[in-house]
Design a protein around this motif. Sequence first.
Motif, mmCIF file in Angstrom:
data_model
loop_
_atom_site.group_PDB
_atom_site.id
_atom_site.type_symbol
_atom_site.label_atom_id
_atom_site.label_comp_id
_atom_site.label_asym_id
_atom_site.label_seq_id
_atom_site.Cartn_x
_atom_site.Cartn_y
_atom_site.Cartn_z
ATOM 1 N N ALA A 154 -83.156 -30.276 -82.567
ATOM 2 C CA ALA A 154 -82.510 -30.898 -81.417
ATOM 3 C C ALA A 154 -80.991 -30.936 -81.566
ATOM 4 C CB ALA A 154 -83.059 -32.307 -81.194
ATOM 5 N N GLY A 155 -80.475 -30.498 -82.699
ATOM 6 C CA GLY A 155 -79.027 -30.352 -82.888
ATOM 7 C C GLY A 155 -78.839 -29.023 -83.612
ATOM 8 N N GLU B 167 -75.598 -25.792 -68.735
ATOM 9 C CA GLU B 167 -74.799 -27.003 -68.568
ATOM 10 C C GLU B 167 -74.482 -27.309 -67.111
ATOM 11 O OE1 GLU B 167 -71.668 -26.111 -71.281
ATOM 12 O OE2 GLU B 167 -72.637 -27.194 -72.940
ATOM 13 N N GLY B 187 -83.100 -29.642 -75.057
ATOM 14 C CA GLY B 187 -82.762 -31.060 -74.967
ATOM 15 C C GLY B 187 -81.576 -31.426 -75.841
ATOM 16 N N GLY B 188 -81.375 -30.670 -76.919
ATOM 17 C CA GLY B 188 -80.224 -30.922 -77.776
ATOM 18 C C GLY B 188 -78.952 -30.245 -77.278
ATOM 19 N N LEU B 189 -79.097 -29.321 -76.332
ATOM 20 C CA LEU B 189 -77.933 -28.569 -75.840
ATOM 21 C C LEU B 189 -77.323 -29.165 -74.578
ATOM 22 C CD1 LEU B 189 -79.157 -24.861 -76.199
ATOM 23 C CD2 LEU B 189 -77.511 -26.039 -77.673
ATOM 24 N N VAL B 190 -78.126 -29.825 -73.735
ATOM 25 C CA VAL B 190 -77.642 -30.280 -72.434
ATOM 26 C C VAL B 190 -77.789 -31.785 -72.266
ATOM 27 C CG1 VAL B 190 -78.203 -28.078 -71.340
ATOM 28 C CG2 VAL B 190 -79.889 -29.930 -71.323
ATOM 29 N N ALA B 191 -77.106 -32.324 -71.250
ATOM 30 C CA ALA B 191 -77.132 -33.769 -71.011
ATOM 31 C C ALA B 191 -77.909 -34.122 -69.761
ATOM 32 C CB ALA B 191 -75.697 -34.276 -70.918
ATOM 33 N N VAL B 192 -78.872 -33.281 -69.385
ATOM 34 C CA VAL B 192 -79.671 -33.572 -68.184
ATOM 35 C C VAL B 192 -81.150 -33.604 -68.551
ATOM 36 C CG1 VAL B 192 -77.977 -32.560 -66.605
ATOM 37 C CG2 VAL B 192 -79.806 -31.127 -67.568
ATOM 38 N N ARG C 42 -73.095 -34.872 -80.128
ATOM 39 C CA ARG C 42 -74.180 -35.200 -79.218
ATOM 40 C C ARG C 42 -73.681 -35.999 -78.018
ATOM 41 N NH1 ARG C 42 -79.358 -34.973 -79.438
ATOM 42 N NH2 ARG C 42 -80.555 -36.271 -78.024
ATOM 43 N N ARG C 45 -72.203 -33.616 -75.752
ATOM 44 C CA ARG C 45 -73.234 -32.752 -75.162
ATOM 45 C C ARG C 45 -74.151 -33.522 -74.223
ATOM 46 N NH1 ARG C 45 -74.634 -31.585 -80.229
ATOM 47 N NH2 ARG C 45 -76.764 -32.220 -79.780
ATOM 48 N N CYS C 46 -74.611 -34.693 -74.645
ATOM 49 C CA CYS C 46 -75.716 -35.340 -73.943
ATOM 50 C C CYS C 46 -75.360 -36.661 -73.290
ATOM 51 C CB CYS C 46 -76.874 -35.586 -74.904
ATOM 52 S SG CYS C 46 -77.524 -34.080 -75.606
ATOM 53 N N GLY C 47 -74.194 -37.217 -73.586
ATOM 54 C CA GLY C 47 -73.787 -38.433 -72.914
ATOM 55 C C GLY C 47 -74.247 -39.718 -73.563
ATOM 56 N N MET C 241 -80.815 -41.164 -67.776
ATOM 57 C CA MET C 241 -80.299 -39.814 -67.590
ATOM 58 C C MET C 241 -80.450 -39.388 -66.122
ATOM 59 S SD MET C 241 -81.376 -36.751 -70.091
ATOM 60 C CE MET C 241 -80.319 -36.624 -71.517
#
Lengths: 246, 246, 246, 246, 246, 246, 246, 246
Positions: A154-155, B167, B187-192, C42, C45-47, C241
């Motif tokens: 996940a990272g 993104e 899930g680790g790459l994006v914030a949605v 993170r 990336r993810c907020g 989210m």
Amino acid sequence: MDEIKEILKKVNNSELDCQEAKKLIERNYFADLGDAKIDHHRRIRCGFPEVIYCAGKTANQLKRIASEIYSSGVSVVGTRADSHAYKAIKEVLKNAIYYQEARIVCAENNPVRKTGLVCVVSAGTSDLSIAEEAAITAELSGSKVERIYDVGVAGIHRLLSYKNMLEKAKSVIAVAGMEGALPSVIGGLVAVPVIAVPTSVGYGASFEGVAPLLAMLNSCAAGVAVVNIDNGFGAGYLASMINRRK
Amino acid sequence: MDEIKEILKKVNNSELDCQEAKKLIERNYFADLGDAKIDHHRRIRCGFPEVIYCAGKTANQLKRIASEIYSSGVSVVGTRADSHAYKAIKEVLKNAIYYQEARIVCAENNPVRKTGLVCVVSAGTSDLSIAEEAAITAELSGSKVERIYDVGVAGIHRLLSYKNMLEKAKSVIAVAGMEGALPSVIGGLVAVPVIAVPTSVGYGASFEGVAPLLAMLNSCAAGVAVVNIDNGFGAGYLASMINRRK
Amino acid sequence: MDEIKEILKKVNNSELDCQEAKKLIERNYFADLGDAKIDHHRRIRCGFPEVIYCAGKTANQLKRIASEIYSSGVSVVGTRADSHAYKAIKEVLKNAIYYQEARIVCAENNPVRKTGLVCVVSAGTSDLSIAEEAAITAELSGSKVERIYDVGVAGIHRLLSYKNMLEKAKSVIAVAGMEGALPSVIGGLVAVPVIAVPTSVGYGASFEGVAPLLAMLNSCAAGVAVVNIDNGFGAGYLASMINRRK
Amino acid sequence: MDEIKEILKKVNNSELDCQEAKKLIERNYFADLGDAKIDHHRRIRCGFPEVIYCAGKTANQLKRIASEIYSSGVSVVGTRADSHAYKAIKEVLKNAIYYQEARIVCAENNPVRKTGLVCVVSAGTSDLSIAEEAAITAELSGSKVERIYDVGVAGIHRLLSYKNMLEKAKSVIAVAGMEGALPSVIGGLVAVPVIAVPTSVGYGASFEGVAPLLAMLNSCAAGVAVVNIDNGFGAGYLASMINRRK
Amino acid sequence: MDEIKEILKKVNNSELDCQEAKKLIERNYFADLGDAKIDHHRRIRCGFPEVIYCAGKTANQLKRIASEIYSSGVSVVGTRADSHAYKAIKEVLKNAIYYQEARIVCAENNPVRKTGLVCVVSAGTSDLSIAEEAAITAELSGSKVERIYDVGVAGIHRLLSYKNMLEKAKSVIAVAGMEGALPSVIGGLVAVPVIAVPTSVGYGASFEGVAPLLAMLNSCAAGVAVVNIDNGFGAGYLASMINRRK
Amino acid sequence: MDEIKEILKKVNNSELDCQEAKKLIERNYFADLGDAKIDHHRRIRCGFPEVIYCAGKTANQLKRIASEIYSSGVSVVGTRADSHAYKAIKEVLKNAIYYQEARIVCAENNPVRKTGLVCVVSAGTSDLSIAEEAAITAELSGSKVERIYDVGVAGIHRLLSYKNMLEKAKSVIAVAGMEGALPSVIGGLVAVPVIAVPTSVGYGASFEGVAPLLAMLNSCAAGVAVVNIDNGFGAGYLASMINRRK
Amino acid sequence: MDEIKEILKKVNNSELDCQEAKKLIERNYFADLGDAKIDHHRRIRCGFPEVIYCAGKTANQLKRIASEIYSSGVSVVGTRADSHAYKAIKEVLKNAIYYQEARIVCAENNPVRKTGLVCVVSAGTSDLSIAEEAAITAELSGSKVERIYDVGVAGIHRLLSYKNMLEKAKSVIAVAGMEGALPSVIGGLVAVPVIAVPTSVGYGASFEGVAPLLAMLNSCAAGVAVVNIDNGFGAGYLASMINRRK
Amino acid sequence: MDEIKEILKKVNNSELDCQEAKKLIERNYFADLGDAKIDHHRRIRCGFPEVIYCAGKTANQLKRIASEIYSSGVSVVGTRADSHAYKAIKEVLKNAIYYQEARIVCAENNPVRKTGLVCVVSAGTSDLSIAEEAAITAELSGSKVERIYDVGVAGIHRLLSYKNMLEKAKSVIAVAGMEGALPSVIGGLVAVPVIAVPTSVGYGASFEGVAPLLAMLNSCAAGVAVVNIDNGFGAGYLASMINRRK
């Protein structure tokens, strides 16, 4: 199996009668402690001493077995060892040391020279105990080991930053619970065997390690094989076996 | 629920007696076709028309249900539709079109305007059918869709090269069989939100999709939720629901 | 990923040599604590900050990780925290508070402003702990939360009386054990995403939450997605989210 | 068991010797067709004739068994009957009729008078076949039946509009696949026994009916009991048994 | 639902405005204790008071819920109650008594008159606790109960010697672990509904009650329905429901 | 069943009325202790006394049952007995002895003469407890026993060296956890029945004995049958039954 | 293993050199057909010829294997044989006959004399095919067989009327699908080994035979052992093995 | 990763701008065919060409993918290929050959030189197809292969007679269905890695290969790792990877 051939030749030369020959062959094979049979030939057959699975054995059983193995000239390695198991073995083998995180007791005897690199990679800090079981086992059976811990998918950048080190390994041990995706990603990054170890870390639909076990068996990367849930020992042992290949 | 309030007011004003009021409220709620009850209020309640799950329905049932829905002024969407289902619906709704890969039939009626981006990502080419079911559903329910196919985790650089596009999305649908690791990496790459769809692609210990289902439920990335095995429709529908939020 | 671009530009301008650039990029990405790698990127990336899964971590590990996260300027959130975990974190972060029912420790740091409504609905009083984990998580990650507890489907009028409140939510979290029917009923009542959380409450053929998990995955209502058994945290996080979406 | 008592009295009065008495008792009990033993006493013991489970039986077996049952003066009921089974039974019993949707063949013989109301409720149109198996069975074994189909919980108002009819029933049969939530909701609405029938309708994590089976076993409503997946016959039979109680 | 009709009439007569009417209807339905909602209408709807599932509830929750139920004029029944639960309820309801074997607490309030016979049959002495839960529940909800214990199928003559008593029952509860064959044999002996209760007694391939659960669901005797593993309460409740039928 | 015939003759001769005859027959069959029914006829029917499964029984139950069995003139055997169970039985039967490893209590009464050889073979030292349960049971029920322990298949020569002894047995009990391969190998070596006992020894994908259970059921050697996981008693009992055959 | 001793003596007497001795020993053991190795020693070791599992073998493989076995002087038995398999074997062995219901092909060669009685009991007519596989196998391997079919436990008097015949058997094979209760009831009636065969007959929660398999493994009657689902062959073979015991 | 370093150096030397560099790196990595992304770098990373999993791919997809791979200068290997897949690939690659038993299509292109020995051992003739998949894969990826078929553990002497050959191998592939014991026995005989392949051969409690899968994961021999059920390809690939290690 030269010993057996020697015995057969003696039979041929009438230096041994059949009855005697049979006993000799058997004695050569294992030491009978009653409820345990120590397999001294294993070292010849497989290159490693017989390892003691300590869980569920009494202090007395551990002492007898450890002594018998050690007296045959090889190192004693006990896995799944709690502090009681350690104490029992320590009593009969003074040089025994205890790797607590890995739950391994070891009394070395003519230790092997370490060669070749094995990378032990873990997905999370909770997988540490199993990862250490793999790492210590690999070291005790003759491998150099690099540990790369807490680099779950996940990272993904955390894992990618270790790509150079991974490429130097002769095999990689990938330890992961939860979704068990680590071996697939590593299998796509390197050109060496990846030994996948599912762990029982997690909860709910992890089902005590079934989720990562299934994920690893279904890895879309070729070059991945799987050992039992939480079987760090098996992975470390196999890694050294691959490593030591002539 | 303004209609209900209107009816209640009329009761209060004695414009309606209780018996009549009850019938009116019920009639307002659904159309009774005997063995099927069409839920016209659903569009008001949920924003989408009732979708027809075509598998296991006879041609006659499909025709009656499709006509009833269409006549209420909304689009008809039929999922799990084989060519027979398509023919049946086409007979009564001439503008019906068939998305073969996605197994979806659609007869649009006052189509919604497309807004917001949904990325549909699949791990392998074998997951295509389910990925298309998700993509077509998302489009028909009002989303713009980008398809990113065959980017499984065993060649992680393929996925990483689409990071910019991911993104920009308002939600991502990740479709994968086998080890089902794709949603965790995304899930680790994006914030949605990432909507994970396990597929039954695979063999052996995939157990018809159980392996990726468990993997996805155990995702170590937060922001991931899972729908049923092969449920591309559910994922596409949910993505649009997230997308359309005022 | 502007930082990375900056670094690449400097390489281009010969302000940085390649070796240095590589290190910078990596350092930017995560803090290496040995057995733990804190993922500072993170948040970008993810907020959300990286959350600590406390179960199975030692007091020392918790202290080091919590300090590292907090020092980077974001809130620390620890889930599955017992009182020992709370004490450990409290020692290094004096403002830490403990939500006992939810088993969450939190030390806020530049807390986010709460916007948008999330309804957390539970089927029974025994699901409270997981429902609270979801509710507290949603609040800490920036959502307003309404709790509607003990409204299981065997007394359907209890749930129906909250229909107005449900319709105001931007997403609904439905927490249920046993037959896990709550999300399906709610999914038919509202037009927003429903995040279903199966719980391990129950006995016998509940199989530690498998029964509601399967029920939820098979929900006949569209717009429902599922997280792991007892994963209140995951549901709360996902709800925020969805809620925060620009 | 008056016949047995009669026989014993005759033994006492020396009207019968022991050897003869034994044979008589056995003959009274069942008819031996070699590979099938027809249980004529069942009607006396249980109030219903022995039912033929047609699946996997040859035409010849069906003919022999159906004739034997019919000749004893009771109706013949064959379940899981395809058109071949129907033809076979029709050949020997000219009044046999075929309920295709329910897959039931019946040749009535002194039919019972219908009393008491059983409601058969189904969640979707795909559950129709099993619901009809339950309804026809209940009718053939002496119950009046009301069918309420396609009222699944994702449009709860559809079910609620039938509350009056449900309250008149002496027992309710609730047939559902997918999440299997229907029995729980009905169990909360009425004060009579609810017999839950899980169906194998669905896909993926429905696991051929396991999902609704588990849901129904875990129903939070009291007064619910469950029969095997797709066992419409068993539910209809039990409903009549409850119904007919003196 | 006469109360609701009354309220609607008042709306019609303008004796009530709509806003008020809505509140009245809701208040009539349940008492809101915050984390618990007591369903006072249940007694009207279903004929039994709401039962408290004590496991996992705090002493405070138990006291509040028990008081609320008792004050509405009905008996309080608490299942899965350990001695702590008993003490808590005893504190607020002085007439509470504890059935230890059955793990049931009861404070009677206008107790129902007992009518009709229910036989509770158990396979072994180890099933006693669940059998007693069923028996006490059936008695508290208005049935006369006969207990026939330790008559498992491996000594079939033990069961057969109780045939007369079984034939007098209006329904039979069959409690069994291990191979769970008891309900099938009883179902072949009597003409009344058999409620099968699998128990978690056993070891190994019993899988905590899965073996008898599956056996019972597959019973070759018609007239058998199954409740959850160890759910003695559910069986006793259902038996009384069948028993009390007008 | 000569006693029954005697009774029937007396009825015939009017020496007994029917009512009395029925009681006599029943009394002959078992002793009713209320919550336990001791099956005295079992010894006649099956050749062994009824065995007490001690787990989950109270001290009082054990005492009553043990006394009743012993007073009928046969030996008392209690399995799954902890030290508390031993103490309870010892109190009423002074000659009771305790086999701790096997968890068996025995008070012999007219012990049977031992004939015929049963080999009890175990794969590892951790299977000892179950192997001893099998061995002691076989001895108490009249067999001579040879124990061959710790001869698992990963050191196949250990097992092969006992081939002569195995060939002298009338049946072999093979006890194994983990991969459960022992019965297959033995089944290929000898011409007598092999009774396979899977044990719950192991971890991870052993799933408490499911792995060896499945392996044994799928044995490629003919002449192998399987008992429940950890059911050493059942294996020992069956071995003696085979052994004693006239 | 007298042949081996002979060879060893010749080595001792220098009548054989070691190289030759090794080859002789191996040749004595099996015939190598390339992809199949016929185990001629098995007859000596185990008393029965090697049986051919026909499913999945080509006509050519069947012919070669059947000829090789027959030419060694023993009967050929092929299980799971469809009509194609029968034709193939018939081509090379003219005396081959086909038991269609049992799916067994047999070409007898020095057939064994039949001694001792085996009862094959089946619960329903649908279990016939498996019951016949057991019966034919037992006959071909030297047992007399009585068939008692369709005597399932839901009409227990049918089984009880065969008690006399059961008591004459040296072992009983109990074949049952669904709840699999037959072996437990029989195990309580007779004093000989009961071999339980679960069948895949049934539907829904029978799970292709898992339900009766688990029931049989958990049998409360001692003296019961279980073979694989649908493994009539294994049961018949084991019964003869028990039967033939000197 | 020298190519990447080269590109980075050019950026440093301003021979490339950043935009161009990014594209180059990506293009280097894979060829985008729309619904398939060919991973040309894999050969560099992993040493083998990307293999085509043919099942579920259309003729057109196969042609495009096979051509793209072949044109990059490496061999094309297609697994799970039926005759249609073979025809499709043959159309575009004239030198394609088909290994029918192994279901593999191969068009060699600069074939690798074969070194080192891999033994492929199978338990039965029914495992042949999977064993051949492993053997052909190992050969195509550069290993010498010896096949040892039909040497299951129920005739252990067959396997033991190949001990010399096994000792010469650099790794052993053990293919087995049913009880899956072969890898454990081999693991105890040799000192090299054993790759275990469970097969779906068998019936009943084999559960499509689950039984041997679990057995192999629980192997009591160290040095054993497992691949997916029926995954002969994965085993062959891994064996060569171990074999080729520098």
